[in-house]
Design an enzyme around this catalytic site. Sequence first.
Site, PDB file in Angstrom:
ATOM      1  N   HIS A 127      -7.968  -4.951  -0.590  1.00  0.00           N
ATOM      2  CA  HIS A 127      -6.858  -4.166  -0.073  1.00  0.00           C
ATOM      3  C   HIS A 127      -6.573  -4.513   1.385  1.00  0.00           C
ATOM      4  O   HIS A 127      -7.473  -4.555   2.214  1.00  0.00           O
ATOM      5  CB  HIS A 127      -7.161  -2.668  -0.193  1.00  0.00           C
ATOM      6  CG  HIS A 127      -5.945  -1.813   0.002  1.00  0.00           C
ATOM      7  ND1 HIS A 127      -5.031  -1.590  -0.996  1.00  0.00           N
ATOM      8  CD2 HIS A 127      -5.468  -1.164   1.103  1.00  0.00           C
ATOM      9  CE1 HIS A 127      -4.058  -0.825  -0.540  1.00  0.00           C
ATOM     10  NE2 HIS A 127      -4.300  -0.552   0.730  1.00  0.00           N
ATOM     11  N   ASP A 142      -9.904  -3.923  -5.156  1.00  0.00           N
ATOM     12  CA  ASP A 142      -9.040  -2.930  -4.539  1.00  0.00           C
ATOM     13  C   ASP A 142      -9.022  -1.687  -5.432  1.00  0.00           C
ATOM     14  O   ASP A 142      -8.781  -1.789  -6.634  1.00  0.00           O
ATOM     15  CB  ASP A 142      -7.623  -3.505  -4.404  1.00  0.00           C
ATOM     16  CG  ASP A 142      -6.627  -2.533  -3.785  1.00  0.00           C
ATOM     17  OD1 ASP A 142      -7.049  -1.456  -3.308  1.00  0.00           O
ATOM     18  OD2 ASP A 142      -5.422  -2.854  -3.781  1.00  0.00           O
ATOM     19  N   SER A 189       0.834  -1.194   0.000  1.00  0.00           N
ATOM     20  CA  SER A 189       0.000   0.000   0.000  1.00  0.00           C
ATOM     21  C   SER A 189       0.877   1.256   0.000  1.00  0.00           C
ATOM     22  O   SER A 189       1.664   1.454  -0.910  1.00  0.00           O
ATOM     23  CB  SER A 189      -0.958  -0.043   1.193  1.00  0.00           C
ATOM     24  OG  SER A 189      -1.959   0.935   1.088  1.00  0.00           O
TER      25      SER A 189
END
Length: 407
Positions: free
Chosen positions: A377, A347, A193
């Site tokens: 995610h 995501d 991320s």
Amino acid sequence: GHLLPADLYFTTVPAGVVVSSVPLYNFPQIQLHVSMMQPWLAQDFERSLHLIYLQQGRILEKTGLCSQITFGRYVRQGRKLGEDPKLFIQDLQFNKVPVRVYQPKATSDGRRRGIIFFHGGGWVFGSLDTYEKVCRYLSRESESVVVSVQYRLAPEHKYPAAYEDCLNATIHFMRNIEHYAVDPANVVVCGDSAGGNLAAAVSQTLAGRPDLPKLRAQILIYPGLQALDFNLPSYHQNRGVPLLFRERAAFFALQYLNGHALHMQEVLEGSHIPPDMRLKYRKWVSPDNIPEKFKVRGVKPLRSTDFIAEVYETVKRFCEPNLCPLLAEDAVVHQLPESFILTCEYDVLRDDGLLYKKRLEDNGVRVTWYHLEDGFHGIISLYDYCGFSFPSGKRGLDSVVNFLKSL
């Protein structure tokens, strides 16, 4: 998709403050998909709690008890784990940046691989403890020395603080590598991320540096790589899918850049980028570069919006590659090391990864791509969450380990 009701109730005791049976109204409806239904229905899992925590944080902030971000950090604290029989673990500082070093206890025939890990959390959340399980797993399973970096967090520390901490910690490690029995030709940067964003930025900065060993690889796990276009297909298809909503993606980027999320709506609509600049970067940031098979769930047409110069003045650093690595020039990209990119179907950041994969391949960089068709995610952090098993998270983490072993 299916919808999870928003009228939930939750009780918690944050830092001595009791908030009891608070109705969570005005919640954005949560999108679920058939391929995700089994884990959602089978377990009380962190994705639902994430949304509950978000709403309670808003309530606490409105009452003046604490900020939403402070509350979010509180509920995301990782559990302290006991000693690991297979690892030496110690907390150190690399060039004044806190790090946690994981070293396998087993003897090795030669020098080990080194992994520098940058945690996720939107540059706002996350800590060494939050990613303790992930880093232990990577170190044990790949038999590598792992250095987990605690970079400074936004909004207290704005861009480029996190990037600079990650870069400085990486350089320190590479210059003192003999202390950790690591092969200088086998050092990897890795992150998920926001951490994937930082890993990509550090990798670009170190590309072509003659005074340091060349990185062996970069591992980018559902990375966020640009803030020009929050209307790519994945942002609309997955706008209400936890753990990262479309609005939160823009919120985090703005917190990192400016220390606040003013003009978030204009950024979501695309009013923050001048037409000529949008045209310049269209060769790299465009739905046209997304394979058609990723558009079958439908794509919302982009509504044209007027450019607002005042907003651009507050966010123009979004065009810096150290903040948005997808915008780096080809001369930098073609020098990058072998790469691994993990994306998840459900995501909002999926297309960032797909676009960077294309950029790397177009510049002759070898790319290993792993796509979790049932992933969302944050899934790797939930591979073993509070005793529950998330098979797709384990598959994703194992794909990283397998890539490492192939180097």
